[in-house]
Enzyme design. Structure first.
Site, short mmCIF file in Angstrom:
data_model
loop_
_atom_site.label_atom_id
_atom_site.label_comp_id
_atom_site.label_asym_id
_atom_site.label_seq_id
_atom_site.Cartn_x
_atom_site.Cartn_y
_atom_site.Cartn_z
CE LYS A 20 -4.08 -2.03 1.96
NZ LYS A 20 -5.36 -1.47 1.63
CG ASP A 46 -4.32 -0.57 -2.57
OD1 ASP A 46 -4.67 0.42 -3.25
OD2 ASP A 46 -5.05 -1.08 -1.71
CD GLU A 72 -6.57 -3.09 -4.54
OE1 GLU A 72 -7.11 -2.59 -3.55
OE2 GLU A 72 -6.13 -4.26 -4.57
CG ASP A 95 -10.43 -1.85 -3.49
OD1 ASP A 95 -11.57 -2.29 -3.24
OD2 ASP A 95 -9.55 -1.79 -2.60
CE LYS A 117 -10.70 -4.86 -0.71
NZ LYS A 117 -10.21 -3.54 -0.23
#
Length: 159
Positions: A20, A46, A72, A95, A117
């Site tokens: 991330k 991400d 992402e 996402d 998710k």
């Protein structure tokens, strides 16, 4: 970068490292440090909606060279139309831009992968519906990778 490299070294035995990033000048140095520490890991980045178009264009050739497998959500949801007009040599995953099967159509031409998710979709029934529709439209599908990966996060504390 140093701290993230150290964490990557501790987790280099895992097949996937999801990184991330927060945007900014040190993102490339962070990824270089992680790649050096975990040369065999599959690295997924991400961007947390944190990049500008210019940052993407600056980073992408380096990320290709560093064998990054997926990126992402590089741009903010709702402000990602530029993905239709730029080269995507690394698969781009939606996402925040895709919450359920109703929002999937807006991802066409912009994303290559959809991250599903359960909390985002509202439950298993909608998650399955999203998966099936995504596959029908030619998207790859990603889901929670926590069983086989670790996530290293940049947290503005000098890492």
């Amino acid at each position: 970068p140093k701290i993230m490299g150290e964490e990557a070294k501790k987790n280099a035995h895992l097949p996937i490292l999801k990184i991330k990033l927060g945007g900014g000048e040190e993102d490339l140095d962070r990824i270089k440090s992680i790649r050096f520490a975990a040369p065999n890991a599959k690295i997924i980045v991400d961007a947390n909606e944190g990049w500008s178009l210019n940052e993407y264009k600056e980073l992408i050739p380096h990320f290709v060279e560093l064998d990054i497998k997926m990126i992402e959500q590089p741009f903010p949801a709702g402000n990602d139309n530029e993905l239709k007009n730029i080269d995507r040599p690394i698969p781009i995953c939606a996402d925040e831009s895709c919450h359920d099967s109703n929002s999937l159509d807006q991802c066409l031409g912009k994303y290559d992968v959809i991250n599903i998710k359960l909390d985002k979709t509202g439950g298993l029934t909608e998650a399955i519906k999203l998966k099936n529709k995504a596959k029908q439209l030619g998207f790859e599908v990603a889901s929670n990778l926590s069983d086989t990966s670790t996530t290293l996060s940049y947290n503005n504390s000098g890492s």
